[in-house]
Design a protein around this motif. Structure first.
Motif, short mmCIF file in Angstrom:
data_model
loop_
_atom_site.label_atom_id
_atom_site.label_comp_id
_atom_site.label_asym_id
_atom_site.label_seq_id
_atom_site.Cartn_x
_atom_site.Cartn_y
_atom_site.Cartn_z
N UNK A 1 32.94 40.32 38.10
CA UNK A 1 33.82 41.41 37.67
C UNK A 1 33.52 42.67 38.47
N UNK A 2 32.25 43.00 38.59
CA UNK A 2 31.83 44.18 39.34
C UNK A 2 32.28 44.07 40.80
N UNK A 3 32.10 42.88 41.40
CA UNK A 3 32.47 42.68 42.80
C UNK A 3 33.97 42.77 43.00
N UNK A 4 34.75 42.26 42.04
CA UNK A 4 36.21 42.33 42.14
C UNK A 4 36.68 43.78 42.12
N UNK A 5 36.11 44.58 41.22
CA UNK A 5 36.48 46.00 41.16
C UNK A 5 36.03 46.72 42.43
N UNK A 6 34.86 46.36 42.95
CA UNK A 6 34.38 46.98 44.20
C UNK A 6 35.32 46.67 45.36
N UNK A 7 35.86 45.45 45.40
CA UNK A 7 36.83 45.12 46.45
C UNK A 7 38.09 45.96 46.32
N UNK A 8 38.52 46.20 45.09
CA UNK A 8 39.68 47.08 44.89
C UNK A 8 39.39 48.49 45.38
N UNK A 9 38.20 49.00 45.08
CA UNK A 9 37.82 50.32 45.57
C UNK A 9 37.70 50.33 47.09
N UNK A 10 37.35 49.20 47.66
CA UNK A 10 37.23 49.10 49.11
C UNK A 10 38.56 49.32 49.81
N UNK A 11 39.65 48.98 49.13
CA UNK A 11 40.97 49.29 49.69
C UNK A 11 41.15 50.79 49.81
N UNK A 12 40.74 51.51 48.76
CA UNK A 12 40.93 52.96 48.72
C UNK A 12 39.95 53.68 49.65
N UNK A 13 38.68 53.32 49.56
CA UNK A 13 37.64 54.03 50.31
C UNK A 13 37.43 53.40 51.69
N UNK A 14 37.30 52.08 51.73
CA UNK A 14 36.95 51.43 52.99
C UNK A 14 38.08 51.37 53.99
N UNK A 15 39.30 51.12 53.53
CA UNK A 15 40.43 51.00 54.45
C UNK A 15 41.18 52.32 54.63
N UNK A 16 41.51 52.97 53.51
CA UNK A 16 42.31 54.19 53.60
C UNK A 16 41.47 55.45 53.73
N UNK A 17 40.16 55.37 53.44
CA UNK A 17 39.29 56.53 53.60
C UNK A 17 39.48 57.60 52.54
#
Length: 574
Positions: A256-272
């Protein structure tokens, strides 16, 4: 004479490491291995019972493994036939790192015995043998000359079946290592700390040896086999649990934690986009699902099937993402971070006030929504144990398999979105928003899509979390705290693992959930230890544990440093 002297000097400087030092490393490592079969203390009051001869306790087994790895890599440095492939980029660094790991793990264990039992008088000769045996390789390996080199292609290619066999073996070994860490008893924190030391140093040594790069080349060559192996290893986890559902629940929460982190990765990791209130979207999905899943405390009294509850939770998070993002995404940097932090706190406070006194009676206030029933899909009750292949799987194994499917869906969405036209626009916005807009990219629209997609993925995970925990309370969705998931830990998982990658946030989330759960004895010092670890990571690996090529070039590109040297060389040659 002059012609012959130069090659001899080069051979002397670049030749193999001194044999005497390597033999000392091997001898000390074997002594460490032998010590694992001896008693390290005379009393069983130390967790794990290290009083037996000939039967290593789990914590002694870690010293045994560290000693064996050090000895094997030292033999590779000596040029032993059949082991040279272990060190394609040089032997000195991996040998020294492994020796240092064996030293750190062994000495920590012995010192922990002395502290727990009240002095060195409680040590048996085996402990002293372990101390000496682990110290000698660390000192000898430190004196080895540096033999770092660029990895070259293998002289002899393996047949396809052999490469597939290697990939299978690596996945089996990885599953064993992960299971060993998750299954460590919470009453034995010393074992888990030693496990972290051993695995951390071993992983760093394999990285320096160049083995991860070679494994990456094999997995890229056999992509389908790699995907099948990953799925098989993940599915096999609940079947090898011998102690019931306890550790399967930990694995479910990690997913669950990893799935939410991947969602945040879209916002922070890809879009900055720096989002400090992201955990609120997880809460939106959880609350929405709880209100329509038949809870006795629900204000609506609705019991929708799970697929409908998932849609409701994801749509609710999507709507909140758009509503919050539309007026705020015109901000940049720190200003956006402050606004998102405020949204996270507003959500938590609002959920606590919708209790019928301070506001409408919707969420039951601070008491939350309890008694959320277990899922039931196609007649399969997720709250009951089931027997599969003669093996009894507990209730949480059902949620584990469900989260594997959710994780696979999120990974698919992330990878497809990241490689699409919109994904390239996100990266352009992240690198330079002004330049991207000058090239015709609608910055606001692109950022809003990223914000909405990230919120939807978090809401999807929240719907499952509500059923796993069977209750939803506002205090689960704070900005920072000792227990994940919270916004600070989610952001740290993305940065720790590697922004913009798939494997990075998954690894970061696993570490940041597992370590606090296993080191609960630190209590108020957990955040201090966490901060120190982040400082060390930013110093030695700022791109994260698993970084993409762009980040590696940004942080470790030596071209600028080499340019003056190359220019001077060219002028000298002219």
């Amino acid at each position: 004479m002059t012609t012959n002297t130069t090659p001899q000097t080069a051979v002397t400087q670049q030749g193999p490491a001194p044999a005497a030092l390597l033999y000392a490393v091997i001898g000390g490592s074997l002594l460490t291995v032998i010590s694992a079969f001896l008693a390290w203390t005379w009393t069983d009051e130390f967790p794990g019972d290290l009083t037996y001869y000939g039967s290593p306790a789990p914590i002694q087994f870690l010293s045994l493994v560290a000693g064996l790895l050090t000895a094997v890599f030292a033999l590779s440095a000596l040029g032993v036939k059949g082991l040279r492939w272990l060190t394609p980029t040089g032997a000195r660094k991996p040998v020294w790192i492994l020796a240092l790991g064996a030293f750190a793990g062994t000495w920590f264990t012995v010192l922990a015995i002395a502290v727990v039992l009240g002095g060195f008088a409680h040590l048996e000769p085996g402990a002293y043998v372990a101390l000496v045996g682990s110290l000698v390789p660390a000192l000898a390996a430190y004196k080895l000359p540096d033999d770092s080199r660029k990895a070259t292609a293998a002289k002899q290619l393996l047949p396809a079946w052999a490469e597939i066999l290697i990939i299978t073996g690596v996945f089996a070994l990885g599953l064993y290592v992960i299971t060993f860490g998750i299954d460590t008893d919470d009453k034995e924190p010393q074992l888990f700390v030693t496990y972290l030391i051993t695995v951390g140093f071993a992983g760093f040594a394999l990285l320096k040896a160049g083995l991860f790069d070679r494994l990456g080349a094999l997995t890229a060559k056999h992509r389908q086999v790699t995907l099948i192996g990953t799925a098989a290893a993940a599915i096999a986890f609940p079947f090898i649990q011998q102690s019931g559902d306890t550790y399967t629940l930990i694995a479910v929460n990690i997913l669950i934690f990893a799935t939410v982190a991947l969602g945040l990765n879209v916002v922070v990791g890809l879009a900055g986009l720096l989002d400090l209130g992201y955990v609120a979207f997880l809460g939106v999905g959880a609350y929405a699902a709880a209100l329509v899943s038949g809870s006795t405390a629900s204000a609506f009294g609705i019991h929708l099937p799970f697929w409908a509850a998932v849609i409701v939770g994801a749509l609710a998070s999507l709507i909140f993402g758009v509503v919050i993002g539309a007026p705020t995404l015109r901000l940049r940097g720190d200003y956006l971070a402050i606004v998102t932090l405020g949204f996270g706190e507003i959500f938590r406070i609002a959920m606590g006030n919708l209790d019928g006194d301070s506001g409408p009676d919707i969420t039951n206030g601070p008491n939350g929504i309890p008694n959320i029933p277990h899922l039931e899909l196609f007649g399969w009750n997720f709250g009951e144990a089931h027997t599969v292949g003669g093996i009894v799987l507990g209730a949480y194994a059902n949620y584990y398999f469900l989260m594997l499917l959710v994780m696979a869906l999120v990974v698919l969405v992330f990878s497809r979105a990241g490689n699409s036209r919109i994904g390239r626009a996100w990266v352009a916005i992240r690198e330079d928003e002004t330049a991207a807009e000058a090239m015709g990219i609608n910055g606001f629209k692109v950022k809003l899509i990223a914000f909405a997609l990230g919120a939807t993925l978090a809401g999807l995970a929240g719907t499952v979390q509500a059923h796993v925990n069977s209750t939803v309370v506002p205090e689960n969705y704070v900005f920072a705290g000792p227990v994940p998931p919270n916004s600070a830990f989610l952001l740290a998982a993305v940065i720790l693992g590697g922004m913009g990658t798939i494997r990075g946030p998954i690894l970061g989330a696993a570490l940041l959930f597992l370590i606090p759960a296993k080191l609960a004895f630190l209590q108020d010092y957990q955040l201090l230890a966490f901060g120190i670890a982040l400082i060390l990571l930013m110093r030695f690996r700022p791109e994260g544990l698993i970084a993409n090529k762009r980040a590696q070039l940004e942080f470790h590109d030596d071209t600028a440093d080499q340019a003056p040297t190359d220019l001077a060389t060219a002028k000298a040659g002219a």
